[in-house]
Enzyme design. Structure first.
Site, PDB file in Angstrom:
ATOM      1  N   SER A 247      10.808  21.194  14.001  1.00 11.43           N
ATOM      2  CA  SER A 247      11.837  21.162  15.019  1.00 11.43           C
ATOM      3  C   SER A 247      11.293  21.282  16.453  1.00 11.43           C
ATOM      4  O   SER A 247      12.075  21.268  17.411  1.00 11.43           O
ATOM      5  CB  SER A 247      12.826  22.315  14.785  1.00 11.43           C
ATOM      6  OG  SER A 247      12.173  23.569  14.840  1.00 11.43           O
TER       7      SER A 247
ATOM      8  N   LYS B 169      10.328  25.541  24.234  1.00 12.19           N
ATOM      9  CA  LYS B 169      11.257  24.968  23.269  1.00 12.19           C
ATOM     10  C   LYS B 169      12.645  25.560  23.451  1.00 12.19           C
ATOM     11  O   LYS B 169      12.798  26.782  23.512  1.00 12.19           O
ATOM     12  CB  LYS B 169      10.737  25.239  21.851  1.00 12.19           C
ATOM     13  CG  LYS B 169      11.609  24.685  20.729  1.00 12.19           C
ATOM     14  CD  LYS B 169      10.987  25.038  19.380  1.00 12.19           C
ATOM     15  CE  LYS B 169      11.839  24.567  18.223  1.00 12.19           C
ATOM     16  NZ  LYS B 169      11.236  24.913  16.921  1.00 12.19           N
TER      17      LYS B 169
ATOM     18  N   SER C  86       7.707  23.710  11.525  1.00 10.48           N
ATOM     19  CA  SER C  86       8.263  23.231  12.791  1.00 10.48           C
ATOM     20  C   SER C  86       7.293  23.237  13.956  1.00 10.48           C
ATOM     21  O   SER C  86       7.560  22.620  14.985  1.00 10.48           O
ATOM     22  CB  SER C  86       9.508  24.043  13.157  1.00 10.48           C
ATOM     23  OG  SER C  86      10.582  23.698  12.325  1.00 10.48           O
TER      24      SER C  86
END
Length: 482
Positions: free
Chosen positions: A155, A79, A179
């Site tokens: 996210s 990520k 997230s």
């Protein structure tokens, strides 16, 4: 999804070591899948050349009889937030940082490469990971592969979408309110938020920033076994993180073989906290029924939590202060003025949440937070896990400008992220929690089931995830590339 992508991480690593497959072939397959699904904007940076070279190194090691570790030659995505790889762009989803390059590896990347993994690229995230939709001005919006008008969540939405397409078997995520788990629910994969301290994190300037509410990094994968392998790599103390702890003496992979009839499961349809859409409630209920039919002891329970208005205010104020401080550190480090910079309005409004809260008010929110902790502990005293829906609604619009649902099951809600999810409670309490696939709605949209465990009892979460996977398989329920 290719035959290679359908194999487990352990099978792939073994195949690379014994020469049945090459790491280079795995990398080429991953790159082909990334290209075939480029419209999802799952990746911000794809590392074609460095991944190929790393794969060749893994293949040469295998030819010499060397074992690089449990992820020998396996492609992994990271990520693009706190999972930094030296020499690679680290944008954090911010347009002003579109050309920023990481100078050092993060702890997670160190551990992945020490285990033999090949970093294939960095995945999309909203700016500074500020919300549960993945959209930014660098890569655009990331939809769920199941419906290109709906969000992959956030996210860690890029990581979840990359997994659902079969581009990779493993991807890192992070979680301060959902997230990891929200994108997992939106994309029919697994996202595990570990107990605070189990997986070390370190912000360069502020090693104490992650505790209020609990911010953690964690593994994402398509199967319970792969998640367990990944957690095994990430977990364990690191002296750079003042909150990190030695890992328990747990065999996470072995936990996935635990008999279903040994599991004691508490089930709450909504945490007695907020409304849940009928399609979500029905899908999760059916999954829970299948778990019970497979032999687990399942009881529907009442959960004693503070009222939604009080508990959500505690979360919003504490996470708002966290985010405002994080944004200020980024502003100072990279000379960004968030008032005038090219950033989304939702970033500015999230920063404002913290600047409007004084220190005393923020600390007083630990009172409802403690009551929530006590309420969850009261349930988990008698059960291995507590299960709930992950989201209160099916995947929502992918665009930040479209907001969040304002009505759920006929009840008006505020249209804010906490309305749409049941995950944020466990960032206040610190309990480990995972989202696993519960099934698909009649419209073909994925629904996540959240599994919450006792602190440092990730093995119970993994055991339950594996039991549900056996009872209600999902690994063949992904859409083909469009």
């Amino acid at each position: 999804m290719s035959a290679l992508a359908a194999q487990s991480v352990r099978e792939l690593a073994t195949a690379v070591r014994d020469g049945t497959h090459s790491s280079l072939a795995l990398v080429e397959t991953a790159l082909e899948r990334i290209e075939a699904t480029a419209e999802l904007n799952a990746f911000i940076t794809v590392l074609e050349d460095t991944a190929r070279e790393r794969a060749r190194t893994a293949d040469r090691a295998a030819a010499r009889g060397e074992n690089l570790g449990p992820l020998h030659g396996v492609p992994v995505a990271i990520k693009d937030l706190r999972s930094r790889k030296a020499g690679v762009r680290n944008t954090m989803g911010l347009a002003p940082l579109a050309d920023n390059v990481a100078e050092v590896d993060s702890i997670a990347v160190e551990r992945l490469e020490a285990a033999g993994a090949v970093i294939i690229g960095t995945t999309n995230t909203p700016a500074l990971g500020h919300t549960i939709k993945t959209e930014n001005r660098i890569a655009g919006a990331t939809p769920t592969p199941f419906d290109h008008d709906r969000s992959a969540g956030g996210s860690s939405g890029g990581s979840a979408a990359a997994l659902a397409t079969g581009a990779v078997q493993l991807a890192t995520g992070s979680d301060i309110g959902g997230s990891l788990r929200v994108p997992a629910a939106c994309c029919n994969v697994i996202g595990l938020k570990p107990t605070f301290g189990l997986v070390p994190e370190r912000v360069a300037d502020d090693g104490f920033s992650t505790h209020s509410p609990f911010f953690v990094g964690g593994p994402m994968a398509r199967t319970a076994e792969d998640t367990a392998v990944f957690l095994d790599v990430l977990a364990g103390q690191d002296r750079r993180d003042p909150f990190s702890v030695p890992r328990p003496e747990s065999d996470y992979v072995q936990a996935t073989d635990r008999a279903t009839d040994e599991l004691a499961v508490a089930y709450s349809p909504n945490l007695d906290l907020q409304p849940v859409a009928p399609a979500v409630r029905a899908t999760v209920s059916a999954a829970v029924d299948d778990l019970a039919a497979a032999g687990a002891t399942v009881d529907t329970v009442d959960v004693s939590l503070p009222p939604y208005e009080d508990l959500s205010m505690a979360y919003v104020e504490q996470v708002g202060v966290f985010f405002s401080a994080f944004a200020q550190q980024i502003a100072e480090r990279y000379d960004i003025d968030f008032e005038t910079a090219d950033v989304e309005e939702t970033v500015r409004s999230t920063i404002a949440l913290g600047t409007e809260t004084d220190a005393t008010a923020e600390r007083l929110q630990n009172v409802p937070r403690t009551a929530a902790y006590d309420g969850i502990e009261a349930i988990l005293t008698d059960y291995d896990v507590l299960v709930t829906p992950t989201l209160t609604v099916p995947p929502y619009s992918k665009h930040l400008a479209n907001g969040y649902p304002t009505a759920i099951d006929g009840q008006s809600v505020m249209g804010v992220p906490t309305d749409a999810m049941l995950t944020w409670v466990f960032n206040l309490t610190g309990h480990p929690a995972a989202s696993v696939p519960a099934g698909l709605t009649d419209d073909g949209l994925p629904v996540g089931l959240q599994i919450v465990g006792n602190r440092f009892a990730e093995k119970d979460i993994l055991s339950t995830a594996a039991a549900l996977e056996r009872a209600r398989p999902w690994t063949d329920r992904y859409p083909a590339a469009k």
